[in-house]
Design a protein around this motif. Sequence first.
Motif, PDB file in Angstrom:
ATOM      1  N   ASN A 363      78.899 -37.908  35.881  1.00 14.16           N
ATOM      2  CA  ASN A 363      79.269 -36.557  36.320  1.00 14.16           C
ATOM      3  C   ASN A 363      78.940 -36.448  37.804  1.00 14.16           C
ATOM      4  N   SER A 364      79.947 -36.621  38.649  1.00 13.45           N
ATOM      5  CA  SER A 364      79.717 -36.611  40.098  1.00 13.45           C
ATOM      6  C   SER A 364      79.385 -35.218  40.626  1.00 13.45           C
ATOM      7  N   ASP A 365      79.580 -34.171  39.800  1.00 13.70           N
ATOM      8  CA  ASP A 365      79.287 -32.806  40.234  1.00 13.70           C
ATOM      9  C   ASP A 365      77.824 -32.414  40.037  1.00 13.70           C
ATOM     10  N   LEU A 366      77.013 -33.305  39.477  1.00 22.45           N
ATOM     11  CA  LEU A 366      75.599 -32.981  39.257  1.00 22.45           C
ATOM     12  C   LEU A 366      74.914 -32.615  40.567  1.00 22.45           C
ATOM     13  N   THR A 367      74.075 -31.585  40.498  1.00 21.85           N
ATOM     14  CA  THR A 367      73.308 -31.190  41.670  1.00 21.85           C
ATOM     15  C   THR A 367      71.996 -30.557  41.218  1.00 21.85           C
ATOM     16  N   TRP A 368      71.297 -29.924  42.138  1.00 24.07           N
ATOM     17  CA  TRP A 368      69.958 -29.412  41.872  1.00 24.07           C
ATOM     18  C   TRP A 368      69.969 -28.277  40.842  1.00 24.07           C
ATOM     19  N   GLU A 369      69.007 -28.330  39.945  1.00 24.70           N
ATOM     20  CA  GLU A 369      68.641 -27.165  39.137  1.00 24.70           C
ATOM     21  C   GLU A 369      67.700 -26.309  39.975  1.00 24.70           C
ATOM     22  N   THR A 370      67.891 -25.006  39.982  1.00 21.70           N
ATOM     23  CA  THR A 370      67.075 -24.140  40.830  1.00 21.70           C
ATOM     24  C   THR A 370      66.321 -23.117  39.998  1.00 21.70           C
ATOM     25  N   SER A 371      65.145 -22.755  40.484  1.00 21.17           N
ATOM     26  CA  SER A 371      64.333 -21.707  39.864  1.00 21.17           C
ATOM     27  C   SER A 371      64.061 -20.623  40.893  1.00 21.17           C
ATOM     28  N   HIS A 372      64.337 -19.383  40.521  1.00 18.54           N
ATOM     29  CA  HIS A 372      64.168 -18.231  41.390  1.00 18.54           C
ATOM     30  C   HIS A 372      62.999 -17.420  40.844  1.00 18.54           C
ATOM     31  N   THR A 373      61.913 -17.354  41.603  1.00 18.59           N
ATOM     32  CA  THR A 373      60.664 -16.801  41.077  1.00 18.59           C
ATOM     33  C   THR A 373      60.179 -15.626  41.906  1.00 18.59           C
ATOM     34  N   LEU A 374      59.885 -14.532  41.202  1.00 16.96           N
ATOM     35  CA  LEU A 374      59.221 -13.366  41.783  1.00 16.96           C
ATOM     36  C   LEU A 374      57.794 -13.331  41.276  1.00 16.96           C
ATOM     37  N   ASP A 375      56.832 -13.188  42.200  1.00 18.32           N
ATOM     38  CA  ASP A 375      55.412 -13.204  41.841  1.00 18.32           C
ATOM     39  C   ASP A 375      54.728 -12.009  42.487  1.00 18.32           C
ATOM     40  N   LEU A 376      54.068 -11.182  41.671  1.00 17.68           N
ATOM     41  CA  LEU A 376      53.320 -10.023  42.152  1.00 17.68           C
ATOM     42  C   LEU A 376      51.883 -10.154  41.663  1.00 17.68           C
ATOM     43  N   GLY A 377      50.911  -9.933  42.571  1.00 16.59           N
ATOM     44  CA  GLY A 377      49.535 -10.135  42.156  1.00 16.59           C
ATOM     45  C   GLY A 377      48.537  -9.253  42.864  1.00 16.59           C
ATOM     46  N   LEU A 378      47.370  -9.156  42.266  1.00 12.40           N
ATOM     47  CA  LEU A 378      46.232  -8.423  42.818  1.00 12.40           C
ATOM     48  C   LEU A 378      44.995  -9.283  42.661  1.00 12.40           C
ATOM     49  N   ASP A 379      44.323  -9.602  43.785  1.00 13.30           N
ATOM     50  CA  ASP A 379      43.074 -10.349  43.777  1.00 13.30           C
ATOM     51  C   ASP A 379      41.941  -9.413  44.173  1.00 13.30           C
ATOM     52  N   PHE A 380      40.773  -9.568  43.549  1.00 13.41           N
ATOM     53  CA  PHE A 380      39.695  -8.625  43.817  1.00 13.41           C
ATOM     54  C   PHE A 380      38.327  -9.276  43.645  1.00 13.41           C
ATOM     55  N   ALA A 381      37.345  -8.689  44.311  1.00 12.46           N
ATOM     56  CA  ALA A 381      35.937  -9.049  44.158  1.00 12.46           C
ATOM     57  C   ALA A 381      35.119  -7.795  44.454  1.00 12.46           C
ATOM     58  N   PHE A 382      34.239  -7.408  43.534  1.00  9.26           N
ATOM     59  CA  PHE A 382      33.475  -6.171  43.655  1.00  9.26           C
ATOM     60  C   PHE A 382      31.975  -6.450  43.521  1.00  9.26           C
ATOM     61  N   PHE A 383      31.199  -5.468  43.970  1.00 13.76           N
ATOM     62  CA  PHE A 383      29.746  -5.440  43.750  1.00 13.76           C
ATOM     63  C   PHE A 383      29.065  -6.719  44.230  1.00 13.76           C
ATOM     64  N   GLU A 384      29.211  -6.993  45.535  1.00 17.19           N
ATOM     65  CA  GLU A 384      28.638  -8.179  46.158  1.00 17.19           C
ATOM     66  C   GLU A 384      29.128  -9.459  45.471  1.00 17.19           C
ATOM     67  N   ASN A 385      30.416  -9.461  45.179  1.00 18.30           N
ATOM     68  CA  ASN A 385      31.093 -10.598  44.546  1.00 18.30           C
ATOM     69  C   ASN A 385      30.555 -10.913  43.145  1.00 18.30           C
ATOM     70  N   ARG A 386      29.936  -9.926  42.547  1.00 11.32           N
ATOM     71  CA  ARG A 386      29.437 -10.127  41.183  1.00 11.32           C
ATOM     72  C   ARG A 386      30.600 -10.164  40.181  1.00 11.32           C
ATOM     73  N   LEU A 387      31.622  -9.349  40.447  1.00 10.52           N
ATOM     74  CA  LEU A 387      32.804  -9.290  39.600  1.00 10.52           C
ATOM     75  C   LEU A 387      34.014  -9.710  40.435  1.00 10.52           C
ATOM     76  N   ASP A 388      34.728 -10.727  40.002  1.00 10.52           N
ATOM     77  CA  ASP A 388      35.911 -11.177  40.743  1.00 10.52           C
ATOM     78  C   ASP A 388      36.975 -11.651  39.767  1.00 10.52           C
ATOM     79  N   GLY A 389      38.214 -11.654  40.264  1.00 14.86           N
ATOM     80  CA  GLY A 389      39.304 -12.087  39.402  1.00 14.86           C
ATOM     81  C   GLY A 389      40.650 -11.819  40.038  1.00 14.86           C
ATOM     82  N   SER A 390      41.703 -11.922  39.240  1.00 10.61           N
ATOM     83  CA  SER A 390      43.066 -11.688  39.711  1.00 10.61           C
ATOM     84  C   SER A 390      43.952 -11.306  38.538  1.00 10.61           C
TER      85      SER A 390
END
Length: 693
Positions: A363-390
């Motif tokens: 199949n000479s028409d073969l080409t790249w498979e593509t992935s379209h990705t949307l990523d939304l996030g929140l990173d945090f650290a509280f109380f003198e870095n006692r609590l952290d996460g995302s």
Amino acid sequence: MGRCVITNDNAPIQEHNISATGGGDGHSFYASLGYFDQEATVIGSDFQRISGSLNFTKKFNDKLSFSTSNTASHSYQDGTLEGSAYFSSPRAVKFFMPPTYQPYNNDGSINLDTNLPNPLWVSQNDIDDNRLTRILSNNSATWQTPIENLSFSTRASIDYRISNYKRYRNRISGDGDNTNGYGYQSHNSSTSYVFQNRLDYNWLSGHHSLDFTLLQEYQKNRNYFLAADAEEFGTDGLTNLASAGSPTLATSSFTDWAVASYMLTASYSFDKTYVLNGTYRREGNSRFSPENRWGNFYSVGAAWNLHRANFFADNENINMLKLRASYGVTGNANINLNNYQVLYGYSANYGGTSAAFPSQYGNSDLTWETSHTLDLGLDFAFFENRLDGSIAYYSRESKDLLLDVPLSYTTGFNQQTRNIGRMSNKGFEAELSYAIVRSDEFNLRLGGNLAFNKNEVLELAKDAAGKDITITTVTQRVEVGQPAYAWYMPTWSGVNPQTGDDEWYLNGKDGETTTNFNQAAKAFQGGSALPELTAGLNLHVDYKGFFIDASGFYQGGHKVYESWHLYTHQGNAYSLNLYHGINTVLGRWQNPGDITRYAKVKDSYEPWRYNSKFLFDGAFARLRNLTFGYDFSDQINKAAGINSGRIYIRGTNLLTWVKDDNLVWDPEVNASGFTDMFTPPTKSIILGVNFNF
């Protein structure tokens, strides 16, 4: 076969490492040498590796520096055959050999009068040796150009592997007894080269900063393969192919592939509060035809460090709070080499001469498979870095999927690789860690992660009539609106309490049932082999040098299929006459009115009947690691004349919980979703001592 004769109860592991560092004015080095030795949990298998490394850096002046990193290793593995239709593996004995067969004769010799090959004999007389030598070298130079803040670096690396494999099946008992012995040997060498050139520019002015990177990369792989096998060995003890009387195969091949790419990245930051970045990449892959070889990919992203904003400036409880978002397009070229080409094979024999035949549709028409990705996030650290996460949400749509599409048999081929269809993956991921207690002498921290993914096929190729071309196997199906490779098979309705026969739904879902398996329609069983939910949990405690570390893992929302049920679970001649089945068959139907999962015994060799009876909920939780130890105090280290010391005891895979009580096999399977007779994750207890001088 008793457990004591086919297993290594201790399965010891030993590892030794020695290293040295040093240097002088403008240069430094690191060297190490290591040895690793491990016995398997079953007889006839072990692994050994010797490895070493040598790294060196040199700074010629303020503008020019050089570094090289080199490692080499040689490993030897004596393996056993697992997960196949051959029954010489020690793992298969407890499922297929009745316990009435004794491992030894009365005179102490190995008993060869068994229904299957005696694994004691096989482990001593068969060979499965794999030797691998690998050398990696990474070399780079960096030059600070006369242009301020502009640097140029170049890198060249090589990954060289040589693999030699030898298989021998003895001529007395086992898989080679019907051919008077069987031998196979192969040699494989693979070399990968990577060449990279890179320009980096950094600009800073007041509250503004700007970074640029321009990169060019080329990767080349060459692979050589040579193999031969033979039968009819004249005597015991001679296992090389030269001692065989009947050569049966000689083959060789050469493959190569290349990838080239150009990439530009840019990142802008204002006052370290607002961040923008972008990437553009143009990549070419030799797996596609010259007309479709190159693909263009990109990503854009932004982040807002809220904790630096004025309205949070005086809040001492917020150490880090960042909002982020990105969107990008990436490419996938995960197909076989030369799939785009129409190929002829030359391995056929016609009248004693070589003959050519069409071997690939192309199949000479073969080409790249593509992935379209949307990523939304929140990173945090509280109380003198006692609590952290995302917390993050993603939505990924894959387009122009590289799939093997069924063809009409009138073409002479059964399938063709095409760019067809779309598929989506949506989900969220979360991580959280909390230091419950934090002090100089006592600390307690608990953390975990959670990920949820929903997969759905959105579009498939269509036939001449405009209908979707589904991809169907005996147990799975790819269809629009379903997850990829969703389970698809006849639906088992249960065992008839009056007759003891298995029954299936005629329409594949509900209502009228039948005892004729061939009349039962197939239906989707809900879900696929891909887990929808994964989670992890970890714990750390330390007090005055003593510490406890524990980690666990969970996955669920998927199903797994028991692939050996014809020989082990069904009350037929395979599991009760030829072999001996497993203990679940003891709960079979015996009298009218019995309510049971397993049908009555039949003295017949039934065919394979893939159906939902042997499809199980795959959810499980496992305690991966549990470690208790002690870090030596400064006083002990000083008295012992060492820099640091640690003693610990570690348990791995100590506990496993399985949701479906009917699943008797290990629930942790690969992406195919099928259980098998591979060695399961090993439950082990390790005592370790570390000293640093």
